[in-house]
Design an enzyme around this catalytic site. Structure first.
Site, PDB file in Angstrom:
ATOM      1  N   ASP A   1      32.504  19.930 -41.970  1.00 20.39           N
ATOM      2  CA  ASP A   1      32.603  20.077 -40.513  1.00 20.39           C
ATOM      3  C   ASP A   1      33.744  20.993 -40.073  1.00 20.39           C
ATOM      4  OD1 ASP A   1      31.738  19.373 -37.791  1.00 20.39           O
ATOM      5  OD2 ASP A   1      33.739  18.526 -37.669  1.00 20.39           O
TER       6      ASP A   1
ATOM      7  N   HIS B   1      27.199  16.724 -33.873  1.00 23.97           N
ATOM      8  CA  HIS B   1      27.335  17.165 -32.464  1.00 23.97           C
ATOM      9  C   HIS B   1      26.228  18.112 -31.987  1.00 23.97           C
ATOM     10  CE1 HIS B   1      29.279  20.253 -34.820  1.00 23.97           C
ATOM     11  NE2 HIS B   1      30.479  19.703 -34.793  1.00 23.97           N
TER      12      HIS B   1
ATOM     13  N   ASN C   1      33.509  23.598 -29.976  1.00 20.58           N
ATOM     14  CA  ASN C   1      32.475  24.080 -30.885  1.00 20.58           C
ATOM     15  C   ASN C   1      31.663  22.901 -31.432  1.00 20.58           C
ATOM     16  OD1 ASN C   1      30.962  25.708 -32.475  1.00 20.58           O
ATOM     17  ND2 ASN C   1      32.528  26.061 -34.018  1.00 20.58           N
TER      18      ASN C   1
ATOM     19  N   ASP D   1      33.874  13.591 -31.451  1.00 18.55           N
ATOM     20  CA  ASP D   1      34.391  14.851 -32.016  1.00 18.55           C
ATOM     21  C   ASP D   1      35.825  15.054 -31.537  1.00 18.55           C
ATOM     22  OD1 ASP D   1      34.656  17.151 -33.458  1.00 18.55           O
ATOM     23  OD2 ASP D   1      33.310  18.357 -32.234  1.00 18.55           O
TER      24      ASP D   1
HETATM   25  O1  DOR Z   1      35.549  21.958 -31.254  1.00 21.97           O
HETATM   26  C1  DOR Z   1      35.673  21.668 -32.416  1.00 21.97           C
HETATM   27  N1  DOR Z   1      36.871  21.340 -32.934  1.00 21.97           N
HETATM   28  N2  DOR Z   1      34.591  21.702 -33.219  1.00 21.97           N
HETATM   29  C2  DOR Z   1      34.689  21.553 -34.556  1.00 21.97           C
HETATM   30  O2  DOR Z   1      33.682  21.594 -35.209  1.00 21.97           O
HETATM   31  C3  DOR Z   1      36.004  21.361 -35.188  1.00 21.97           C
HETATM   32  C4  DOR Z   1      36.969  20.801 -34.247  1.00 21.97           C
HETATM   33  C5  DOR Z   1      38.384  20.877 -34.733  1.00 21.97           C
HETATM   34  O3  DOR Z   1      38.646  20.489 -35.871  1.00 21.97           O
HETATM   35  O4  DOR Z   1      39.259  21.283 -33.962  1.00 21.97           O
END
Ligand code: DOR
Length: 432
Positions: free
Chosen positions: A154, A234, A280, A307
């Site tokens: 991820d 997600h 993301n 997330d």
């Molecule tokens: O927005 C996000 N932040 N999406 C991800 O897949 C990783 C995460 C992060 O680790 O900051």
């Protein structure tokens, strides 16, 4: 420290046993002792839960705890304290730490830190590939032995199709869940928000919906080959929701999850140029949000996750294109999911709790998700009416990056018990 607790007069919701009734819950020696008529008359501690909802402890299967490597943003101690304050009794943490969680020693470190923090349960998710580089498989077998409950790279998806299939085959040998961050880097590379009119107007490089869709589509085909339990992390696009829906209809072992922000916000929010909205997968269109809501409603989307992605203030204050992706969520998710799903009548309270507890417990194969007698007493007490204003500065998390700061919300976790011990307790929680 109480040995026995009675929670009286609350609305007890346990999707695992199809219970939804005002009744009593008895806890003894860290376990669920009885429900309803069978409960004793007295206990060391008696809680009046009138007006509250008592549920199996909430489980967030997608968080970033940042330790090791980014302790200035979050630690296992602060992240799990935030989780308990948000009503979670367990979290599964992603491996994009520094160094990444791609070997058994790293997993053992996380479990040791979690035991020391003594807040929520922590289930480490191991990296699929060495260094999350997508090239060589990580020590999947050794990590399973060390306690890993699922695997994912991820933060990025496994782009190479051959590597992905090999990883799926390996993970399926241990019957662990394969979680993919679906994003084809050749389509997404360098993008910082959803590809649509807002990105065009701002002149920002963008991530098309297809970046998610093509990887999910490829993976569903591969997962069938490998016989692995496959989970889309997600989900954010209407077409991916539809792919998962169809896969389920075909009897494939495919599941997915959604975050609060993908149910409440669209890419238009990025028009403010505020990096708090940079995440993301990116915030998508109204049609995508509606498809995600419909996916939760009809059960295509199995789980609700945060997330939780803490980032330091200075990083998040950089200009949109250069700020990191992500927002925190552990202390905010419950009221945001209530707002998105329960208040408009899309799902009932039992369905909400199933998606926040019962289903993630099943997918991860971990304790919890139900209040069966004899099980560890992981319980969340929720005040569904509590109105409050989100104040990012008042959160337990070490980071403050949320676009929901200042929002008035309804519903709050007022008590969190893990193994029958209070890990969070609101002042308003009355003893009888
Ligand atoms: O927005 C996000 N932040 N999406 C991800 O897949 C990783 C995460 C992060 O680790 O900051």
């Amino acid at each position: 420290m109480s040995k026995s607790i009675l929670i009286r007069n609350g609305r007890l919701i346990d999707p695992a046993q199809e219970i939804d009734a005002v009744t009593t819950l008895a806890i003894k020696d860290g376990k669920i002792a009885a429900i309803g008529n069978q409960t004793p008359k007295s206990a060391d501690e008696v809680i009046d839960a009138a007006g509250l909802i008592a549920t199996p402890g909430l489980i967030d299967m997608h968080v970033h705890l940042r330790e090791p490597g980014f302790e200035e943003c979050e630690t296992i101690e602060t992240g799990t304290a935030a989780a308990a304050a948000g009503g979670f009794t367990a979290v599964a943490c992603m491996p994009n730490t520094e160094p990444p969680l791609d070997n058994d020693a790293a997993i053992e470190f996380v479990l040791r830190q979690a035991a020391r923090a003594a807040s929520t349960r922590v289930y480490p998710i191991g990296a699929l590939t060495v260094g999350r580089q997508g090239k060589e498989l990580a020590e999947i077998g050794l990590m399973v032995r060390a306690g890993v409950i699922a695997f994912s790279d991820d933060g990025t998806g496994v782009a190479d199709t051959g590597v992905c299939l090999r990883a799926m085959r390996y993970v399926s040998m241990f019957d662990r869940l394969f979680i993919q961050h679906c994003e084809d880097p050749s389509l997404a590379g360098g993008g910082c928000m959803h590809a649509g009119p807002t990105a065009t107007r701002l002149g920002l490089p963008a991530i098309p919906a297809a970046a998610e869709v093509v990887m999910a589509q490829r993976d569903i085909a591969l997962a069938g080959e490998a016989g692995v339990r496959y989970h889309v992390a997600h989900v954010s696009t209407a077409r991916t929701v539809e792919l998962v829906r169809r896969a389920k209809q075909e009897g494939r072992r495919v599941t997915t999850e959604v975050t609060p922000h993908h149910l409440l916000l669209t890419d238009e929010a990025c028009g403010s140029y505020d990096p708090q909205f940079k995440v993301n997968p990116p915030l998508r269109t109204r049609a995508d949000v509606d498809a995600c809501l419909a996916g939760v409603r009809d059960g295509t989307i199995d789980c609700l996750v945060t997330d939780h992605a803490p980032h330091g203030r200075e990083d998040k204050e950089r200009e949109f294109q250069h700020a990191p992706f992500g927002m925190i969520g552990l202390e905010l998710a419950l009221p945001l999911f209530i707002e998105a799903l329960v208040t408009p009548g899309l799902i009932t309270w039992p369905r909400l709790i199933a998606a926040l507890s019962t289903r993630p417990a099943q997918l991860l194969g971990v304790t919890g998700g139900g209040l069966q007698v004899g099980q560890p007493a992981d319980v969340t007490l929720i005040d569904p009416q509590r109105e409050w204003v989100i104040d990012a500065e008042a959160l337990r998390s070490k980071s403050r990056n949320t676009p929901f700061d200042g929002r008035t919300v309804h519903g709050r976790a007022v008590g969190t018990l893990v193994d029958g011990e209070w890990r969070h307790r609101d002042e308003a929680l009355r003893a009888m």
